[in-house]
Design a protein around this motif. Sequence first.
Motif, PDB file in Angstrom:
ATOM      1  N   LYS A  19       7.016  -0.902  11.429  1.00 55.17           N
ATOM      2  CA  LYS A  19       7.780  -0.027  10.541  1.00 55.17           C
ATOM      3  C   LYS A  19       6.945   0.174   9.286  1.00 55.17           C
ATOM      4  CE  LYS A  19      12.429   0.984   9.018  1.00 55.17           C
ATOM      5  NZ  LYS A  19      13.862   0.627   9.182  1.00 55.17           N
ATOM      6  N   VAL A  20       6.465   1.392   9.070  1.00 54.85           N
ATOM      7  CA  VAL A  20       5.514   1.622   7.970  1.00 54.85           C
ATOM      8  C   VAL A  20       6.210   2.036   6.679  1.00 54.85           C
ATOM      9  CG1 VAL A  20       3.512   2.088   9.410  1.00 54.85           C
ATOM     10  CG2 VAL A  20       5.063   3.941   8.880  1.00 54.85           C
ATOM     11  N   LEU A  21       7.410   2.620   6.762  1.00 53.84           N
ATOM     12  CA  LEU A  21       8.184   2.968   5.564  1.00 53.84           C
ATOM     13  C   LEU A  21       9.634   2.560   5.795  1.00 53.84           C
ATOM     14  CD1 LEU A  21       6.825   6.561   4.759  1.00 53.84           C
ATOM     15  CD2 LEU A  21       6.280   4.450   3.518  1.00 53.84           C
ATOM     16  N   ASP A  22      10.234   1.940   4.783  1.00 51.60           N
ATOM     17  CA  ASP A  22      11.593   1.435   4.928  1.00 51.60           C
ATOM     18  C   ASP A  22      12.403   1.778   3.678  1.00 51.60           C
ATOM     19  OD1 ASP A  22      13.887   0.089   5.621  1.00 51.60           O
ATOM     20  OD2 ASP A  22      13.026  -1.923   5.478  1.00 51.60           O
ATOM     21  N   GLY A  23      13.020   2.963   3.696  1.00 47.78           N
ATOM     22  CA  GLY A  23      13.894   3.367   2.587  1.00 47.78           C
ATOM     23  C   GLY A  23      13.156   3.602   1.286  1.00 47.78           C
ATOM     24  N   VAL A  24      12.059   4.325   1.340  1.00 45.58           N
ATOM     25  CA  VAL A  24      11.206   4.536   0.160  1.00 45.58           C
ATOM     26  C   VAL A  24      11.683   5.731  -0.658  1.00 45.58           C
ATOM     27  CG1 VAL A  24       8.885   5.269  -0.550  1.00 45.58           C
ATOM     28  CG2 VAL A  24       9.163   3.444   1.138  1.00 45.58           C
ATOM     29  N   ASN A  25      11.626   5.590  -1.982  1.00 47.96           N
ATOM     30  CA  ASN A  25      11.984   6.672  -2.905  1.00 47.96           C
ATOM     31  C   ASN A  25      10.781   7.041  -3.770  1.00 47.96           C
ATOM     32  OD1 ASN A  25      14.854   6.676  -2.231  1.00 47.96           O
ATOM     33  ND2 ASN A  25      14.960   4.725  -3.329  1.00 47.96           N
ATOM     34  N   LEU A  26      10.640   8.331  -4.036  1.00 47.00           N
ATOM     35  CA  LEU A  26       9.621   8.819  -4.954  1.00 47.00           C
ATOM     36  C   LEU A  26      10.176  10.038  -5.680  1.00 47.00           C
ATOM     37  CD1 LEU A  26       6.653   8.765  -6.027  1.00 47.00           C
ATOM     38  CD2 LEU A  26       6.110  10.367  -4.171  1.00 47.00           C
ATOM     39  N   ARG A  27      10.186  10.000  -7.003  1.00 48.51           N
ATOM     40  CA  ARG A  27      10.703  11.120  -7.799  1.00 48.51           C
ATOM     41  C   ARG A  27       9.676  11.475  -8.869  1.00 48.51           C
ATOM     42  NH1 ARG A  27      15.374   7.784  -6.915  1.00 48.51           N
ATOM     43  NH2 ARG A  27      16.762   8.830  -5.417  1.00 48.51           N
ATOM     44  N   ALA A  35       1.245   8.111 -10.468  1.00 51.07           N
ATOM     45  CA  ALA A  35       0.435   7.256  -9.593  1.00 51.07           C
ATOM     46  C   ALA A  35       1.302   6.676  -8.488  1.00 51.07           C
ATOM     47  CB  ALA A  35      -0.203   6.135 -10.392  1.00 51.07           C
ATOM     48  N   LEU A  36       0.788   6.731  -7.261  1.00 49.30           N
ATOM     49  CA  LEU A  36       1.433   6.076  -6.124  1.00 49.30           C
ATOM     50  C   LEU A  36       0.524   4.930  -5.720  1.00 49.30           C
ATOM     51  CD1 LEU A  36       3.760   6.047  -4.088  1.00 49.30           C
ATOM     52  CD2 LEU A  36       2.427   7.638  -2.671  1.00 49.30           C
ATOM     53  N   MET A  37       0.973   3.707  -5.958  1.00 54.38           N
ATOM     54  CA  MET A  37       0.118   2.528  -5.821  1.00 54.38           C
ATOM     55  C   MET A  37       0.622   1.595  -4.731  1.00 54.38           C
ATOM     56  SD  MET A  37      -2.208   2.970  -8.149  1.00 54.38           S
ATOM     57  CE  MET A  37      -2.925   1.359  -8.466  1.00 54.38           C
ATOM     58  N   GLY A  38      -0.293   0.790  -4.236  1.00 53.57           N
ATOM     59  CA  GLY A  38       0.033  -0.199  -3.209  1.00 53.57           C
ATOM     60  C   GLY A  38      -1.219  -0.560  -2.453  1.00 53.57           C
ATOM     61  N   GLU A  39      -1.198  -1.730  -1.806  1.00 53.10           N
ATOM     62  CA  GLU A  39      -2.329  -2.121  -0.991  1.00 53.10           C
ATOM     63  C   GLU A  39      -2.481  -1.161   0.181  1.00 53.10           C
ATOM     64  OE1 GLU A  39      -3.203  -6.572  -0.634  1.00 53.10           O
ATOM     65  OE2 GLU A  39      -1.027  -6.523  -0.623  1.00 53.10           O
ATOM     66  N   CYS A 208      -2.568   8.530 -15.868  1.00 58.64           N
ATOM     67  CA  CYS A 208      -1.229   8.611 -15.262  1.00 58.64           C
ATOM     68  C   CYS A 208      -0.113   8.346 -16.267  1.00 58.64           C
ATOM     69  CB  CYS A 208      -1.125   7.645 -14.086  1.00 58.64           C
ATOM     70  SG  CYS A 208      -2.200   8.115 -12.711  1.00 58.64           S
ATOM     71  N   ASP A 209       0.992   9.062 -16.092  1.00 56.21           N
ATOM     72  CA  ASP A 209       2.161   8.898 -16.961  1.00 56.21           C
ATOM     73  C   ASP A 209       3.137   7.876 -16.389  1.00 56.21           C
ATOM     74  OD1 ASP A 209       1.439  11.183 -18.726  1.00 56.21           O
ATOM     75  OD2 ASP A 209       1.743  12.324 -16.876  1.00 56.21           O
ATOM     76  N   THR A 210       3.284   7.900 -15.059  1.00 58.42           N
ATOM     77  CA  THR A 210       4.283   7.082 -14.374  1.00 58.42           C
ATOM     78  C   THR A 210       3.637   6.439 -13.150  1.00 58.42           C
ATOM     79  OG1 THR A 210       5.971   8.674 -15.060  1.00 58.42           O
ATOM     80  CG2 THR A 210       6.612   7.113 -13.343  1.00 58.42           C
ATOM     81  N   ILE A 211       4.107   5.256 -12.780  1.00 59.37           N
ATOM     82  CA  ILE A 211       3.564   4.561 -11.615  1.00 59.37           C
ATOM     83  C   ILE A 211       4.705   4.145 -10.692  1.00 59.37           C
ATOM     84  CG2 ILE A 211       2.263   2.546 -10.786  1.00 59.37           C
ATOM     85  CD1 ILE A 211       0.830   2.509 -13.512  1.00 59.37           C
ATOM     86  N   THR A 212       4.572   4.470  -9.406  1.00 62.91           N
ATOM     87  CA  THR A 212       5.477   3.968  -8.374  1.00 62.91           C
ATOM     88  C   THR A 212       4.676   3.065  -7.460  1.00 62.91           C
ATOM     89  OG1 THR A 212       7.025   5.827  -8.390  1.00 62.91           O
ATOM     90  CG2 THR A 212       6.831   4.603  -6.331  1.00 62.91           C
ATOM     91  N   VAL A 213       5.236   1.901  -7.133  1.00 66.03           N
ATOM     92  CA  VAL A 213       4.536   0.918  -6.308  1.00 66.03           C
ATOM     93  C   VAL A 213       5.279   0.702  -4.989  1.00 66.03           C
ATOM     94  CG1 VAL A 213       3.735  -1.486  -6.166  1.00 66.03           C
ATOM     95  CG2 VAL A 213       3.607  -0.255  -8.344  1.00 66.03           C
ATOM     96  N   LEU A 214       4.513   0.739  -3.892  1.00 69.49           N
ATOM     97  CA  LEU A 214       5.013   0.376  -2.569  1.00 69.49           C
ATOM     98  C   LEU A 214       4.336  -0.916  -2.133  1.00 69.49           C
ATOM     99  CD1 LEU A 214       4.830   3.800  -0.642  1.00 69.49           C
ATOM    100  CD2 LEU A 214       6.618   2.978  -2.191  1.00 69.49           C
ATOM    101  N   ARG A 215       5.059  -1.703  -1.343  1.00 72.77           N
ATOM    102  CA  ARG A 215       4.461  -2.907  -0.754  1.00 72.77           C
ATOM    103  C   ARG A 215       5.049  -3.127   0.640  1.00 72.77           C
ATOM    104  NH1 ARG A 215       5.491  -6.848  -4.506  1.00 72.77           N
ATOM    105  NH2 ARG A 215       7.210  -7.865  -3.427  1.00 72.77           N
ATOM    106  N   ASP A 216       4.158  -3.197   1.624  1.00 75.06           N
ATOM    107  CA  ASP A 216       4.575  -3.398   3.021  1.00 75.06           C
ATOM    108  C   ASP A 216       5.646  -2.388   3.449  1.00 75.06           C
ATOM    109  OD1 ASP A 216       2.835  -5.563   3.287  1.00 75.06           O
ATOM    110  OD2 ASP A 216       4.335  -6.984   2.556  1.00 75.06           O
ATOM    111  N   GLY A 217       5.442  -1.123   3.025  1.00 72.62           N
ATOM    112  CA  GLY A 217       6.343  -0.060   3.444  1.00 72.62           C
ATOM    113  C   GLY A 217       7.646   0.019   2.684  1.00 72.62           C
ATOM    114  N   GLN A 218       7.794  -0.798   1.649  1.00 70.57           N
ATOM    115  CA  GLN A 218       9.044  -0.806   0.876  1.00 70.57           C
ATOM    116  C   GLN A 218       8.798  -0.375  -0.562  1.00 70.57           C
ATOM    117  OE1 GLN A 218      10.523  -4.845   1.548  1.00 70.57           O
ATOM    118  NE2 GLN A 218      11.868  -4.046   3.154  1.00 70.57           N
TER     119      GLN A 218
END
Length: 496
Positions: A19-27, A35-39, A208-218
């Motif tokens: 499962k690569v994405l699990d209920g992810v939000n981006l606005r 910035a969209l960040m994550g390993e 960047c003005d704003t940063i959103t972080v994902l980790r392990d698809g979340q």
Amino acid sequence: MAEYILEMNNISKSFPGVKVLDGVNLRVRPGEVHALMGENGAGKSTLMKILMGIYTADSGDVVLDGQPMTVRNPQEAMAKGVAMIHQELNPIMDMQVFENIYIGREIAKRGLVDKQAMLRATEALLKELEIDIPATAYMRELSVAQCQLIEIVKAISLSAKVVVMDEPTSAITDKEVATLFKQIARLKSQDVAIIYISHKMEEIFRICDTITVLRDGQFIGTGPAAELDNEALIRMMVGRDIHDVCPKTEAPIGETVLEVRDLSYGKRVSHVSFSLRKGEVLGIAGLVGAGRSELVETLFGFRKKTGGEILINGAPVDIRHPRQAIAHKMALVTEDRKLTGLNLIGRVSENITLAHLSALFPKGFISRKTENRLSEEYIGRLRIKTPSAAQTVGNLSGGNQQKVVLAKWLLTEPDIIILDEPTRGIDVGAKRDIYLLIGEMVKAGKAVIVISSEIPEVMGLADRIVVMAEGRLTGELQRPEFSQEAIMTYAAQFGE
């Protein structure tokens, strides 16, 4: 105007076994660099491919400028005002620059493609963006950095509402980065939203003005860039503190294993001489186009030398093909893992054993049992994140693909290991894993050459650095002499 130009709500996506994405939000707001960040493997590229219609989400919805957005392919996304600069460049090599920029949306006149109109429009764009590339050049004539710039031009030419930039500076020079940032500021002033994916922390905090972080698809969180620092951002990305991201492993340095004397390859590599010792990490620094990759490709037999000689353990060798380099216990991790390092449609196990088939299976019959056993050993040793050795390599994240390339070469048990941009486009956690692996190599007595465009990286890893400019060696520095200023002084010695 809606508060958000783009909303991706509760997006989920699965592939077989993961499962690569699990209920992810981006606005994202208009005129914002977000910035969209994550390993690697966090789900960033998958989320953007859903936005572009390359993948279809299993659940969730996308809203663009207040209206529900459904697209089936990138052409539909671009028609709605969403453009993307991909990390994996896919130019059509036998077409010209202006044709690549307008492919799929050609300017027509009386039902026929108007090449002159597209040429004029491209020349105007290149001039406006201060990019010195002929609009009539064929893509195969361009460097990786120049191809990256053409992708940037293409995205800007679309007059999009949202532009996704996936590792846009991974292969371009500082001067070109400055040009890109200037264009990002121009797009911001026009209320264009930029989604910016990069593993270069200094860039993130610079633009960047704003940063959103994902980790392990979340989804982990979103916040103003001004309220975060390096340590806090890394902690959000990896779920733990990472101290000493680029650790230097000290190892005893022994006898010389490689000597290069007056090596030349046409005008790209000119009378280069250096040596490499057992247990040593030799850094090769320089600007894009300095001839670093051409040098090691000539060493490895990808390119035919036009002068000079190569000695391994004191004996002259004639390397005219990579097979001969491998026979001399050399390995080369190339700059572009997707183009020259991997069979993307092959299994992980197939890729790991690819460079060692004749030794593993001398009778010409491949044993899947042996292949899987060896692959599982290296998957564990290098901590490659994959559901199994049977997974298609193209489905892995960039960092894990790079580890597969390293596993392929380590299986050949080389004495001399050449790493060309080994951490390009991979996250901080995967970078540290590779740095530690380099440390293990030198402690085991291997001799390592590292090419990196990131000066702090090459300074952190190397025992000694040689610097190139215009195909020549312009300087050499011992570890106590390392400084960014000294390296850049040597790297900028053009025509001297």
